[in-house]
Design an enzyme around this catalytic site. Structure first.
Site, PDB file in Angstrom:
ATOM      1  N   LYS A  34      -7.295  13.432 -12.301  1.00 10.63           N
ATOM      2  CA  LYS A  34      -8.590  13.743 -11.666  1.00 10.63           C
ATOM      3  C   LYS A  34      -8.409  14.337 -10.274  1.00 10.63           C
ATOM      4  CE  LYS A  34     -12.732  11.175 -10.164  1.00 10.63           C
ATOM      5  NZ  LYS A  34     -13.292   9.807 -10.016  1.00 10.63           N
ATOM      6  N   ASP A  59     -11.131  13.526 -15.688  1.00  9.87           N
ATOM      7  CA  ASP A  59     -11.342  12.133 -15.299  1.00  9.87           C
ATOM      8  C   ASP A  59     -11.205  11.275 -16.556  1.00  9.87           C
ATOM      9  OD1 ASP A  59     -12.458   9.669 -14.665  1.00  9.87           O
ATOM     10  OD2 ASP A  59     -14.093  10.526 -13.474  1.00  9.87           O
ATOM     11  N   ALA A  83      -4.982   5.508 -12.360  1.00 10.80           N
ATOM     12  CA  ALA A  83      -5.652   4.286 -11.905  1.00 10.80           C
ATOM     13  C   ALA A  83      -6.013   4.420 -10.438  1.00 10.80           C
ATOM     14  CB  ALA A  83      -4.724   3.075 -12.083  1.00 10.80           C
ATOM     15  N   THR A 125       0.803  -3.817 -14.258  1.00  9.16           N
ATOM     16  CA  THR A 125       1.432  -4.283 -13.011  1.00  9.16           C
ATOM     17  C   THR A 125       1.704  -5.788 -13.073  1.00  9.16           C
ATOM     18  OG1 THR A 125       0.910  -4.757 -10.694  1.00  9.16           O
ATOM     19  CG2 THR A 125      -0.954  -4.345 -12.114  1.00  9.16           C
ATOM     20  N   ASP A 126       2.689  -6.226 -12.310  1.00  6.66           N
ATOM     21  CA  ASP A 126       2.952  -7.674 -12.237  1.00  6.66           C
ATOM     22  C   ASP A 126       1.815  -8.417 -11.535  1.00  6.66           C
ATOM     23  OD1 ASP A 126       3.408  -6.770  -9.639  1.00  6.66           O
ATOM     24  OD2 ASP A 126       5.347  -7.764  -9.407  1.00  6.66           O
ATOM     25  N   GLU A 127       0.926  -7.657 -10.866  1.00  4.93           N
ATOM     26  CA  GLU A 127      -0.160  -8.319 -10.129  1.00  4.93           C
ATOM     27  C   GLU A 127      -1.148  -9.017 -11.059  1.00  4.93           C
ATOM     28  OE1 GLU A 127      -1.635  -6.220  -6.675  1.00  4.93           O
ATOM     29  OE2 GLU A 127       0.214  -5.074  -6.517  1.00  4.93           O
ATOM     30  N   TYR A 153      -8.499  -5.116  -7.723  1.00  2.00           N
ATOM     31  CA  TYR A 153      -7.508  -4.223  -8.354  1.00  2.00           C
ATOM     32  C   TYR A 153      -6.805  -4.929  -9.506  1.00  2.00           C
ATOM     33  CZ  TYR A 153      -2.890  -2.149  -9.129  1.00  2.00           C
ATOM     34  OH  TYR A 153      -1.752  -1.656  -9.722  1.00  2.00           O
ATOM     35  N   SER A 156      -8.949  -5.635 -12.464  1.00  2.00           N
ATOM     36  CA  SER A 156      -9.258  -4.454 -13.295  1.00  2.00           C
ATOM     37  C   SER A 156      -8.058  -4.084 -14.164  1.00  2.00           C
ATOM     38  CB  SER A 156      -9.697  -3.271 -12.418  1.00  2.00           C
ATOM     39  OG  SER A 156      -8.607  -2.769 -11.657  1.00  2.00           O
ATOM     40  N   LYS A 157      -6.856  -4.221 -13.629  1.00  2.00           N
ATOM     41  CA  LYS A 157      -5.659  -3.914 -14.427  1.00  2.00           C
ATOM     42  C   LYS A 157      -5.494  -4.945 -15.552  1.00  2.00           C
ATOM     43  CE  LYS A 157      -2.910  -1.109 -13.798  1.00  2.00           C
ATOM     44  NZ  LYS A 157      -2.821   0.292 -14.299  1.00  2.00           N
ATOM     45  N   LEU A 193       2.680   0.039   1.779  1.00  2.00           N
ATOM     46  CA  LEU A 193       3.521  -0.519   2.843  1.00  2.00           C
ATOM     47  C   LEU A 193       4.689   0.383   3.257  1.00  2.00           C
ATOM     48  CD1 LEU A 193       4.213  -3.142   4.615  1.00  2.00           C
ATOM     49  CD2 LEU A 193       5.921  -3.569   2.855  1.00  2.00           C
ATOM     50  N   ASP A 275      -4.763 -10.743   8.411  1.00  2.00           N
ATOM     51  CA  ASP A 275      -4.237 -10.770   7.042  1.00  2.00           C
ATOM     52  C   ASP A 275      -5.229 -10.136   6.046  1.00  2.00           C
ATOM     53  OD1 ASP A 275      -2.347 -11.287   5.155  1.00  2.00           O
ATOM     54  OD2 ASP A 275      -2.382 -13.475   5.380  1.00  2.00           O
ATOM     55  N   ARG A 276      -4.693  -9.694   4.931  1.00  2.00           N
ATOM     56  CA  ARG A 276      -5.520  -9.196   3.815  1.00  2.00           C
ATOM     57  C   ARG A 276      -6.276 -10.375   3.191  1.00  2.00           C
ATOM     58  NH1 ARG A 276      -2.059  -6.319  -0.793  1.00  2.00           N
ATOM     59  NH2 ARG A 276      -2.422  -4.434   0.404  1.00  2.00           N
TER      60      ARG A 276
HETATM   61  P1  NAD Z   1      -1.299   6.451  -7.244  1.00  2.00           P
HETATM   62  O1  NAD Z   1      -2.537   5.914  -6.603  1.00  2.00           O
HETATM   63  O2  NAD Z   1      -0.222   7.034  -6.390  1.00  2.00           O
HETATM   64  O3  NAD Z   1      -1.705   7.574  -8.308  1.00  2.00           O
HETATM   65  C1  NAD Z   1      -2.769   7.426  -9.187  1.00  2.00           C
HETATM   66  C2  NAD Z   1      -3.046   8.796  -9.827  1.00  2.00           C
HETATM   67  O4  NAD Z   1      -4.116   8.612 -10.786  1.00  2.00           O
HETATM   68  C3  NAD Z   1      -3.507   9.867  -8.846  1.00  2.00           C
HETATM   69  O5  NAD Z   1      -2.866  11.085  -9.118  1.00  2.00           O
HETATM   70  C4  NAD Z   1      -5.002   9.984  -9.116  1.00  2.00           C
HETATM   71  O6  NAD Z   1      -5.537  11.286  -8.840  1.00  2.00           O
HETATM   72  C5  NAD Z   1      -5.072   9.638 -10.586  1.00  2.00           C
HETATM   73  N1  NAD Z   1      -6.387   9.125 -10.987  1.00  2.00           N
HETATM   74  C6  NAD Z   1      -7.112   8.155 -10.375  1.00  2.00           C
HETATM   75  N2  NAD Z   1      -8.279   7.985 -11.025  1.00  2.00           N
HETATM   76  C7  NAD Z   1      -8.278   8.846 -12.078  1.00  2.00           C
HETATM   77  C8  NAD Z   1      -9.193   9.117 -13.121  1.00  2.00           C
HETATM   78  N3  NAD Z   1     -10.372   8.478 -13.197  1.00  2.00           N
HETATM   79  N4  NAD Z   1      -8.866  10.043 -14.052  1.00  2.00           N
HETATM   80  C9  NAD Z   1      -7.685  10.714 -13.967  1.00  2.00           C
HETATM   81  N5  NAD Z   1      -6.789  10.507 -12.988  1.00  2.00           N
HETATM   82  C10 NAD Z   1      -7.077   9.571 -12.061  1.00  2.00           C
HETATM   83  O7  NAD Z   1      -0.745   5.253  -8.131  1.00  2.00           O
HETATM   84  P2  NAD Z   1       0.757   4.834  -8.489  1.00  2.00           P
HETATM   85  O8  NAD Z   1       1.280   3.969  -7.430  1.00  2.00           O
HETATM   86  O9  NAD Z   1       1.502   6.035  -8.907  1.00  2.00           O
HETATM   87  O10 NAD Z   1       0.500   3.911  -9.760  1.00  2.00           O
HETATM   88  C11 NAD Z   1       0.484   4.460 -11.069  1.00  2.00           C
HETATM   89  C12 NAD Z   1       0.250   3.354 -12.071  1.00  2.00           C
HETATM   90  O11 NAD Z   1       1.271   2.361 -11.975  1.00  2.00           O
HETATM   91  C13 NAD Z   1      -1.067   2.605 -11.858  1.00  2.00           C
HETATM   92  O12 NAD Z   1      -1.636   2.341 -13.120  1.00  2.00           O
HETATM   93  C14 NAD Z   1      -0.652   1.308 -11.172  1.00  2.00           C
HETATM   94  O13 NAD Z   1      -1.548   0.275 -11.484  1.00  2.00           O
HETATM   95  C15 NAD Z   1       0.705   1.082 -11.789  1.00  2.00           C
HETATM   96  N6  NAD Z   1       1.668   0.333 -10.967  1.00  2.00           N
HETATM   97  C16 NAD Z   1       1.935   0.724  -9.687  1.00  2.00           C
HETATM   98  C17 NAD Z   1       2.895   0.034  -8.958  1.00  2.00           C
HETATM   99  C18 NAD Z   1       3.257   0.471  -7.554  1.00  2.00           C
HETATM  100  O14 NAD Z   1       4.060  -0.194  -6.888  1.00  2.00           O
HETATM  101  N7  NAD Z   1       2.748   1.601  -7.045  1.00  2.00           N
HETATM  102  C19 NAD Z   1       3.563  -1.063  -9.506  1.00  2.00           C
HETATM  103  C20 NAD Z   1       3.247  -1.438 -10.824  1.00  2.00           C
HETATM  104  C21 NAD Z   1       2.306  -0.732 -11.531  1.00  2.00           C
HETATM  105  P1  TYD Z   2       1.031  -2.682  -0.745  1.00  2.00           P
HETATM  106  O1  TYD Z   2       2.008  -1.575  -0.532  1.00  2.00           O
HETATM  107  O2  TYD Z   2      -0.416  -2.418  -0.508  1.00  2.00           O
HETATM  108  O3  TYD Z   2       1.282  -3.212  -2.235  1.00  2.00           O
HETATM  109  P2  TYD Z   2       0.667  -4.533  -2.985  1.00  2.00           P
HETATM  110  O4  TYD Z   2      -0.320  -5.193  -2.132  1.00  2.00           O
HETATM  111  O5  TYD Z   2       0.047  -3.951  -4.205  1.00  2.00           O
HETATM  112  O6  TYD Z   2       1.853  -5.390  -3.265  1.00  2.00           O
HETATM  113  O7  TYD Z   2       1.448  -3.901   0.171  1.00  2.00           O
HETATM  114  C1  TYD Z   2       2.720  -4.528   0.045  1.00  2.00           C
HETATM  115  C2  TYD Z   2       2.740  -5.714   0.966  1.00  2.00           C
HETATM  116  O8  TYD Z   2       2.693  -5.259   2.330  1.00  2.00           O
HETATM  117  C3  TYD Z   2       1.557  -6.645   0.812  1.00  2.00           C
HETATM  118  O9  TYD Z   2       1.987  -7.985   0.976  1.00  2.00           O
HETATM  119  C4  TYD Z   2       0.620  -6.254   1.933  1.00  2.00           C
HETATM  120  C5  TYD Z   2       1.557  -5.800   3.030  1.00  2.00           C
HETATM  121  N1  TYD Z   2       1.059  -4.729   3.932  1.00  2.00           N
HETATM  122  C6  TYD Z   2       1.115  -4.895   5.324  1.00  2.00           C
HETATM  123  O10 TYD Z   2       1.586  -5.930   5.825  1.00  2.00           O
HETATM  124  N2  TYD Z   2       0.634  -3.900   6.116  1.00  2.00           N
HETATM  125  C7  TYD Z   2       0.099  -2.749   5.616  1.00  2.00           C
HETATM  126  O11 TYD Z   2      -0.356  -1.873   6.403  1.00  2.00           O
HETATM  127  C8  TYD Z   2       0.070  -2.584   4.181  1.00  2.00           C
HETATM  128  C9  TYD Z   2      -0.512  -1.338   3.573  1.00  2.00           C
HETATM  129  C10 TYD Z   2       0.551  -3.605   3.384  1.00  2.00           C
END
Ligand code: NAD
Ligand code: TYD
Length: 339
Positions: A34, A59, A83, A125-127, A153, A156-157, A193, A275-276
């Protein structure tokens, strides 16, 4: 074979596309994205000229758009990365997460069924497992760990995962699910991060660490995640869930200090901020199943991967400078301005 990769203009999806183009040159790769704030066509610039690559903007939560693409390209394999992926944004605005991550997954699976895809893979995701306590280093997430989500988040996953499982059971839908730990590497959007800290440090800006920085994440180099998904597609068993992780646990503070050290910057840049909300304490994957059943092990050690990642951000300033000078500026001011 035609492989449809959704979300391929984002971080992991793009790395996966490059992995396929390099390692599976006989495949035709269609990227459906998208192009939200997180999607970036510049990331795919090296793929664009290749005859076996095609980008289509759509989308996943728009049924008409998705069906049209499936009708035209008839993918044999679908890998769903698309996502909304950022926890902090999900806390501010949950609704879009429900639409893309849940409704979008349902529509993609309907399209895969209607147009006869042989295989669907859901990148989860492991989340979805929630978090583990900091004082129990003996505990890990296995595929049997109950789903117990914390953020909009992760909820939803997890909802999407349940929907995939329901399609597998009800329609004998040929799907697999993988649940990976935190990824890092090239093309990572600077709201997360590791890239945020690298870029702030390079610009001598404060590094906003949430809480005391004691939360633990289990980091995996993105290419190892891509290799695991490729393996699941080729050797994984339909109906199965695979956890992916490499036993690389670090506190956030350790990660930030490592980055500062590589860049030769002072730890005085670290700033502890509010904190978050609902902040998950610790993630840690037990990867025994994928190791024993499919023979997957990660290749990149954290110490090497983080150096490679910092080097990539140094070598690709124009990629991230464009991002941080655009709407990201407003996002940063909103999230960190009064934190
Ligand atoms: P990202 O946010 O970098 O990329 C998401 C991509 O999806 C973007 O290109 C965006 O344009 C596209 N997108 C969003 N909504 C859309 C829609 N409605 N239709 C079509 N495209 C759409 O995300 P990422 O970090 O590359 O994560 C990719 C996948 O891996 C996700 O499903 C996430 O839940 C999963 N994941 C991520 C991590 C991580 O550490 N980043 C770890 C485990 C799993
Ligand atoms: P993030 O990269 O958002 O991944 P996730 O929350 O999905 O694991 O964050 C990784 C960790 O870093 C998380 O414990 C939150 C923390 N964090 C900060 O401390 N400062 C920041 O600015 C961000 C974006 C994350």
């Amino acid at each position: 074979m035609t492989v449809l990769v959704t979300g391929g203009a984002g971080f992991i999806g793009a790395n996966f596309i490059y992995y396929l183009l390099k390692n599976r040159p006989a495949d035709r790769v269609i990227c459906l994205d998208k192009l939200t704030y997180a999607g970036n066509l510049e990331t795919l610039a090296a793929a664009e000229p290749l005859p076996n690559f095609k980008f289509v903007r759509a989308d996943i939560s728009n049924r008409e758009e998705v069906y049209k693409i499936f009708e035209e390209y008839r993918p044999a394999v679908v890998v769903n990365f698309a996502a909304e992926s950022h926890v902090d944004r999900s806390i501010e605005e949950p609704e879009l997460f429900l639409k893309t991550n849940i409704i979008g997954t349902g529509i993609l699976m309907d399209a895969a069924r209607k147009f006869g895809a042989e295989r669907y893979h859901q990148v989860s995701t492991d989340e979805v497992y929630g978090d583990l306590p900091l004082d129990r280093p003996d505990l890990f997430f296995t595929e049997e760990t109950p789903i117990h989500t914390s953020s909009p988040y992760s909820a939803s996953k997890a909802s999407a995962d349940l929907l995939v499982s329901a399609y597998i059971r009800t329609y004998q839908f040929p799907a697999t699910i993988s649940r990976c730990s935190n990824n890092y590497g090239p093309y990572h959007f600077p709201e997360k991060l590791i890239p945020l800290m690298i870029i702030n440090a390079l610009n001598d800006k404060k590094l906003p660490v949430y809480g005391a920085g004691a939360n633990v994440r289990d980091w995996l180099y993105v290419e190892d995640h891509c290799a695991a998904i490729d393996l699941i597609l080729r050797k994984g068993k339909v109906g199965e869930i695979y956890n992916i992780g490499g036993h690389n646990e670090r506190t956030n503070l350790e990660v930030v200090k490592t980055i500062l050290k590589i860049l030769g910057k002072s730890e005085d840049l670290i700033e502890f901020v509010t904190d978050r909300k609902g902040h998950d304490l610790r993630y840690a994957i037990d990867p025994t199943k994928i190791k024993n059943e499919l023979g997957w092990t990660p290749k990149t050690k954290f110490d090497d991967g983080i150096k490679k990642t910092v080097a990539w951000y140094l070598d690709n300033k124009s990629w991230w400078e464009k991002i941080i000078s655009g709407e990201y500026k407003d996002y940063y001011a909103k999230m960190y301005g009064n934190r």
